[in-house]
Design an enzyme around this catalytic site. Structure first.
Site, mmCIF file in Angstrom:
data_model
loop_
_atom_site.group_PDB
_atom_site.id
_atom_site.type_symbol
_atom_site.label_atom_id
_atom_site.label_comp_id
_atom_site.label_asym_id
_atom_site.label_seq_id
_atom_site.Cartn_x
_atom_site.Cartn_y
_atom_site.Cartn_z
ATOM 1 N N ILE A 353 0.758 -1.356 0.023
ATOM 2 C CA ILE A 353 0.033 0.011 -0.023
ATOM 3 C C ILE A 353 0.908 1.419 -0.146
ATOM 4 C CG2 ILE A 353 -1.914 -1.029 1.178
ATOM 5 C CD1 ILE A 353 -1.153 0.072 3.699
ATOM 6 N N GLY A 354 2.083 1.171 -0.049
ATOM 7 C CA GLY A 354 3.059 2.290 -0.092
ATOM 8 C C GLY A 354 4.346 2.039 -0.391
ATOM 9 N N ARG A 355 5.073 2.673 -0.867
ATOM 10 C CA ARG A 355 6.502 2.492 -0.881
ATOM 11 C C ARG A 355 7.383 3.997 -0.727
ATOM 12 N NH1 ARG A 355 5.249 -0.575 -5.591
ATOM 13 N NH2 ARG A 355 6.205 -2.922 -5.342
ATOM 14 N N GLY A 356 8.539 3.908 -0.101
ATOM 15 C CA GLY A 356 9.198 4.957 0.274
ATOM 16 C C GLY A 356 10.503 4.718 0.325
ATOM 17 N N GLY A 357 11.396 5.731 1.044
ATOM 18 C CA GLY A 357 12.790 5.524 1.259
ATOM 19 C C GLY A 357 13.058 4.423 2.185
ATOM 20 N N CYS A 358 12.150 4.009 3.090
ATOM 21 C CA CYS A 358 12.609 2.883 4.013
ATOM 22 C C CYS A 358 12.294 1.694 3.441
ATOM 23 C CB CYS A 358 11.769 3.134 5.282
ATOM 24 S SG CYS A 358 9.789 2.976 4.984
ATOM 25 N N GLU A 360 8.886 -0.796 2.104
ATOM 26 C CA GLU A 360 7.427 -0.842 1.625
ATOM 27 C C GLU A 360 6.629 -1.103 2.904
ATOM 28 O OE1 GLU A 360 8.351 -3.394 -2.484
ATOM 29 O OE2 GLU A 360 8.490 -4.507 -0.613
ATOM 30 N N LYS A 377 5.178 -1.873 8.250
ATOM 31 C CA LYS A 377 6.181 -1.023 7.702
ATOM 32 C C LYS A 377 7.547 -1.696 7.647
ATOM 33 C CE LYS A 377 7.702 3.770 7.322
ATOM 34 N NZ LYS A 377 7.226 5.154 7.656
ATOM 35 N N ASP A 489 10.416 14.810 10.944
ATOM 36 C CA ASP A 489 10.136 14.665 9.390
ATOM 37 C C ASP A 489 8.524 14.769 9.406
ATOM 38 O OD1 ASP A 489 10.421 14.664 6.906
ATOM 39 O OD2 ASP A 489 10.367 12.236 6.940
#
Length: 641
Positions: A353-358, A360, A377, A489
Site C-alpha cells: 500500500i506504500g513505497r518510500g525511502g525506508c 515498503e 512497515k 520529519d
C-alpha cells in the site's frame, strides 16, 4: 606384511564409516558453494573484477566461492530456466581499494544487481551505457574517482535508483539524465564538469532528502526550491556475507622406528616365535591404523573447529539470532501471530500500500483477530560490511541495536488519540518490521492529491479538524511526554486519517531511533524532507521542537492554499517557494488570493486567513519567535465555525 583378519575388520569398519562421512560432508559443502551459483553471473563477475583491477589484489585461494569474497554479495533467486533456486550477484562493494581500471560493459549482464559502490578509487573512462541493463539498481556510488565523459542519455530508465553519488569525478554534459529518477533520496553530482541548467523536475521528487550540485562551475541558475543545500553523503552501508574461515588440517606423525631387545639371560625364543610374530604384526597394524585415523580425525577436527570458529565470530559481530518480537498491544495475543513476517512467500503475497525511502508498507490481516487489518512497515537497516568490522565496530553496533530497541520500546507505549499507535516491532539483521493499525483513509498527502485532481472533496471544517488534531499530537510529544519527542520529519505523508477523519501522526520517534535506516533522513544524519525543513537546520544541524513547528506551519499553509511545496505553481512565481509566496500574499491588498479556489465563497474565508497568519507565525525565520505547540493548538482551537 599381512594384518590379522579379525583385528582388521574390528578397526576398519569405523574407519570406513569415518572416511565416507568425511567425503559426504565435503561433497555437500562443495555443492552449496558451487552448484547453486548462476553461471552467467560467474562469467560476468570474472570479467568485471579483471577490468576493475580487483583480481590483482586477490590470491587464488579466494576464488573458491565468489559469493564469499570481500565486496561480492549474493541472494537466492528462482531461475525461470531451470526451475530451481540459484545464487545471483546483487551487490558489488569495492570502496577504497586503490583500483585503477574501468567499469566493464559486461556489468549489464548482472541483471539482479541492486548496488554498485566503487567510491574512493582511481577508476577511469566513461560509465558504460550497458549499466542501463541493471534495472534493479538502487544504489550507484562512484564518488572520488576519475570517471570522465557523459552519463548515458537513457539513464532515467534506472527508475529504482534511490542513492546516486557521482561527486568528485570529471564527468561532463548536461543533467537531463536526472529528469525521471523520481525515487531518488540521496543525490550528489558535486565537483564535476556538468553544464547547463539543473532540471526543474527534481522539485517534484517526493522522496528526495538530500542533494548537492556544488562545485560545477558550468552549471547555470540556482538549485530548485532549496538552493542553499550543500550536504555530503556518507558511504552507503550494505548487507554482508561473512567470509569463509580457512580450514586447518593438522596431521599426526607417529614414530614407528622403535626397536626392542631381549633382557640379558632370557631364554631363546623357541616355541614363542610364532606368538611374537603375531604380536609384532598387531603392533604394526595398530601403528598404521593410528596414523590413518589420526590424520583423518585431525582433518575433520580442523574442519569442525573452523566452522565453530566462524559461528563464534558471527556471534561476536552481532550476527546472532535476532530477539523475538516486542508486542505493545493486546490486539496481538502472542508472538506466533507475527510469524508470517519471517516467511518470504507470505510477505510476497501481501498487498503493498506504500513505497518510500525506508522500503515498503504492506497491508495484512492479523492472524487470530477475526479480520483485524494491520499495516506492516519495513524499515531497511543495512548492516556494515563484515570485512570492515573491527571489535570496536561490533561493540558499537551491539550497543546501537540495544538503543534502537529501547527507543522503539518507548514509542510503542505511547498512546494518544492523534498519534498512530505502534502495535509491535520485529527486528531482523537487515530490517525492522513495524506493525501499526491500518488507516483506511490513507495519508493527508494522498487525500490532498485526490482533491487537487478533482477526485475527492475536503471542505474547510474537515481541514481545520485535521490541523487541530496534528497540533494536539505535537503538543503531547513536545510538552506532555517525558522525555520530549521531536518528530524530525513532519509532513502530510506522515499524517494518517482514521474513519472519522481524525489526524494520526505517524513515524514519531523513528528518526532518532534508527538514524542509519534509509527512512526519512539521509546517511549523513540530516533529518527531514525538502520543503518542510526549518532554515536554521542547515546551519546548526540540530533538530529542535521549533523545527517541528516550522514543518507544521508548512502543513497549515498547504491546508489553506491547497498546494504542496513541490507544486509546479511555485516554480513560476517570483518567490519560488510556498513559504515566501504565502508571506507576500498575506501582506498584500488581496490576501484571499492565497485561499484554495475550491474553498472560496463558503463563509469560512476569515477563518482560513487566520490560519494562514498562524502558518506565517510558525514559519518565521527566527526559531525563537515561533510559538510552541501548546500555543499553536490554543490558537487553532479558538477558531470556531
Amino acid at each position: 606384511m599381512a594384518v590379522p583378519t579379525g583385528s582388521a575388520n574390528l578397526f576398519l569398519r569405523p574407519l570406513i564409516l569415518a572416511v565416507l562421512s568425511f567425503l559426504l560432508l565435503s561433497s555437500f559443502v562443495s555443492s552449496v558453494e558451487w552448484l547453486d551459483i548462476d553461471s552467467s553471473d560467474l562469467k560476468a563477475l570474472q570479467v568485471i573484477e579483471t577490468e576493475l583491477g580487483v583480481n590483482s589484489q586477490r590470491s587464488s585461494a579466494s576464488d573458491v566461492n565468489p559469493c564469499g569474497r570481500r565486496g561480492v554479495f549474493c541472494e537466492r533467486r528462482h531461475s525461470a530456466t531451470t526451475g530451481e533456486y540459484v545464487l545471483r550477484v546483487t551487490r558489488l562493494v569495492y570502496r577504497s581499494r586503490s583500483l585503477t581500471g574501468t567499469i566493464s560493459p559486461v556489468i549489464g549482464m548482472l541483471s539482479e544487481l541492486k548496488e554498485l559502490t566503487l567510491s574512493n578509487n582511481q577508476l577511469v573512462n566513461a560509465v558504460p551505457v550497458d549499466i542501463l541493463s541493471c534495472k534493479q539498481l538502487e544504489v550507484l556510488d562512484l564518488r572520488k574517482n576519475r570517471f570522465s565523459g557523459q552519463i548515458p542519455g537513457n539513464f532515467s530508465s534506472l527508475s529504482r535508483l534511490r542513492i546516486l553519488d557521482l561527486s568528485s569525478n570529471k564527468l561532463s554534459g548536461n543533467l537531463n539524465f536526472l529528469k525521471n529518477l523520481r525515487n531518488l533520496e540521496n543525490l550528489s553530482v558535486a565537483n564535476n564538469l556538468f553544464s547547463g541548467k539543473i532540471p526543474e523536475q527534481i522539485v517534484s521528487f517526493h522522496n528526495l532528502r538530500f542533494f548537492d550540485f556544488s562545485g560545477n562551475r558550468y552549471l547555470e541558475g540556482p538549485a530548485p526550491v532549496m538552493s542553499s543545500i550543500k550536504l555530503q553523503t556518507s558511504p552507503h552501508q550494505t548487507r554482508h556475507i561473512l567470509a569463509e574461515t580457512p580450514t586447518s588440517s593438522p596431521t599426526n606423525k607417529p614414530n614407528n622406528s622403535t626397536t626392542s631387545k631381549a633382557p640379558k639371560g632370557a631364554p631363546k625364543p623357541g616355541k614363542l616365535k610364532k606368538k611374537k610374530k603375531k604380536s609384532k604384526k598387531k603392533k604394526v597394524a595398530a601403528w598404521i591404523l593410528g596414523f590413518v585415523v589420526g590424520a583423518i580425525g585431525g582433518t575433520i577436527s580442523g574442519f569442525v573447529f573452523s566452522v565453530l570458529f566462524k559461528l563464534i565470530i558471527q556471534a561476536i559481530r552481532g550476527s546472532e539470532k535476532p530477539p523475538g518480537p516486542s508486542i505493545f498491544s493486546p490486539l496481538i495475543k502472542k508472538a506466533e501471530d507475527l510469524a508470517f513476517l519471517e516467511n518470504e512467500e507470505a510477505l510476497a503475497s501481501l498487498e503493498i500500500i506504500g513505497r518510500g525511502g525506508c522500503g515498503e508498507v504492506f497491508k495484512a490481516e492479523l492472524p487470530g483477530s477475526n479480520g483485524k487489518i494491520i499495516a506492516v512497515k519495513k524499515v531497511i537497516q543495512p548492516p556494515k560490511d563484515a570485512d570492515e568490522l573491527t571489535d570496536e565496530d561490533s561493540k558499537f553496533l551491539n550497543k546501537k541495536m540495544r538503543q534502537i530497541r529501547s527507543e522503539i520500546n518507548t514509542v510503542g507505549h505511547i498512546r494518544h488519540r492523534n498519534l498512530l499507535p505502534l502495535l509491535a516491532h520485529v527486528s531482523r539483521p537487515e530490517c525492522h518490521y513495524l506493525v501499526y493499525e491500518y488507516m483506511e483513509k490513507g495519508s493527508l498527502q494522498d487525500i490532498l492529491t485526490d482533491v487537487q485532481a478533482g477526485n475527492q472533496e475536503l471542505m474547510w471544517p474537515a481541514r481545520h479538524k485535521i490541523a487541530l488534531g496534528i497540533a494536539a499530537g505535537l503538543e503531547y510529544l513536545h510538552m506532555d511526554h517525558n522525555p520530549r519527542i521531536i518528530h524530525r520529519d513532519l509532513k502530510p505523508a506522515n499524517v494518517l486519517l482514521d474513519d472519522d477523519m481524525e489526524a494520526r501522526i505517524s513515524d514519531f520517534g523513528l528518526a532518532k531511533a534508527m538514524p542509519d535506516a534509509v527512512t526519512h533522513i539521509t546517511t549523513s544524519h540530516v533529518a527531514g524532507t525538502v520543503g518542510y525543513i526549518a532554515p536554521e537546520f542547515y546551519q546548526t544541524h540540530k533538530f529542535t521542537d521549533k523545527c517541528d513547528i516550522y514543518s507544521f506551519g508548512v502543513i497549515l499553509g498547504i491546508l489553506v492554499i491547497g498546494k504542496l511545496p513541490s507544486d509546479e505553481f511555485f516554480q513560476h512565481t517570483d518567490e519560488m517557494s510556498l513559504i515566501k509566496w504565502m508571506r507576500n500574499i498575506i501582506t498584500s491588498e488581496n490576501p484571499s488570493l492565497a485561499i484554495d479556489p475550491k474553498l472560496m465563497d463558503q463563509g469560512f474565508d476569515e477563518q482560513m486567513l487566520l490560519v494562514l497568519k498562524i502558518a506565517c507565525y510558525c514559519t518565521l525565520d527566527d526559531p525563537k519567535q515561533r510559538p510552541n505547540s501548546k500555543d499553536v493548538r490554543t490558537m487553532l482551537s479558538q477558531i470556531k465555525h
